[in-house]
Scaffold this motif. Structure first.
Motif: not given
Length: 143
Positions: A49-59, A113-119
């Motif tokens: 599931e992690l490969a289906e959507g993760m975004v960087v919120a802070k770097l 942050a995990p992210y749902n690309v569909t929604t």
């Protein structure tokens, strides 16, 4: 497990006019290392599931010494510092070569942050994701 270790190879084209890997390309090297943990290693453990959507919120990137192209990998050590229901913080230590005793050249952190690309919305981590990530806490003994 505790610390995930992988090598990434800077490219000749990553260097700037000053002879070191520039900031944007350093961030790309961190991304390549992160993909090895969150996508490749996670999938190896059955967590896809992690490969289906993760975004960087802070770097945050702290440069201790230049990364220089040598044709060899640099070593990236990653661990999970903080694990919440809908985010995680990854810490990075980058060494100037594959040698674990080589000097640290970069320290970094990313809030992910995990992210749902569909929604197109953030989502909560699943239990399987949390279990996998908990194994990479600094000092943890993992699964």
């Amino acid at each position: 497990m505790g610390v995930f270790v992988t090598g990434v190879r800077p490219r000749w084209s990553d260097m700037d006019a000053f002879g070191h890997v520039n900031h944007a390309n350093t961030v790309t090297l961190l991304e390549e290392a992160r993909i090895e943990l969150l996508f490749t290693e996670a999938a190896r453990h059955g967590v896809k599931e992690l490969a289906e959507g993760m975004v960087v919120a802070k770097l945050v990137v702290e440069y201790l010494a230049p990364i220089v192209f040598t044709g060899e990998d640099v070593l990236v050590e990653m661990s999970v510092r903080e694990l919440k229901s809908a985010s995680l913080t990854l810490d990075y230590v980058v060494r100037g070569s594959r040698d674990v005793n080589s000097p640290v050249v970069v320290k970094a952190e990313t809030l992910m942050a995990p992210y749902n690309v569909t929604t197109a919305r953030p989502r909560r981590l699943t239990e399987a994701e949390r279990d996998f990530l908990a194994g990479w806490r600094a000092g943890g003994n993992g699964a």
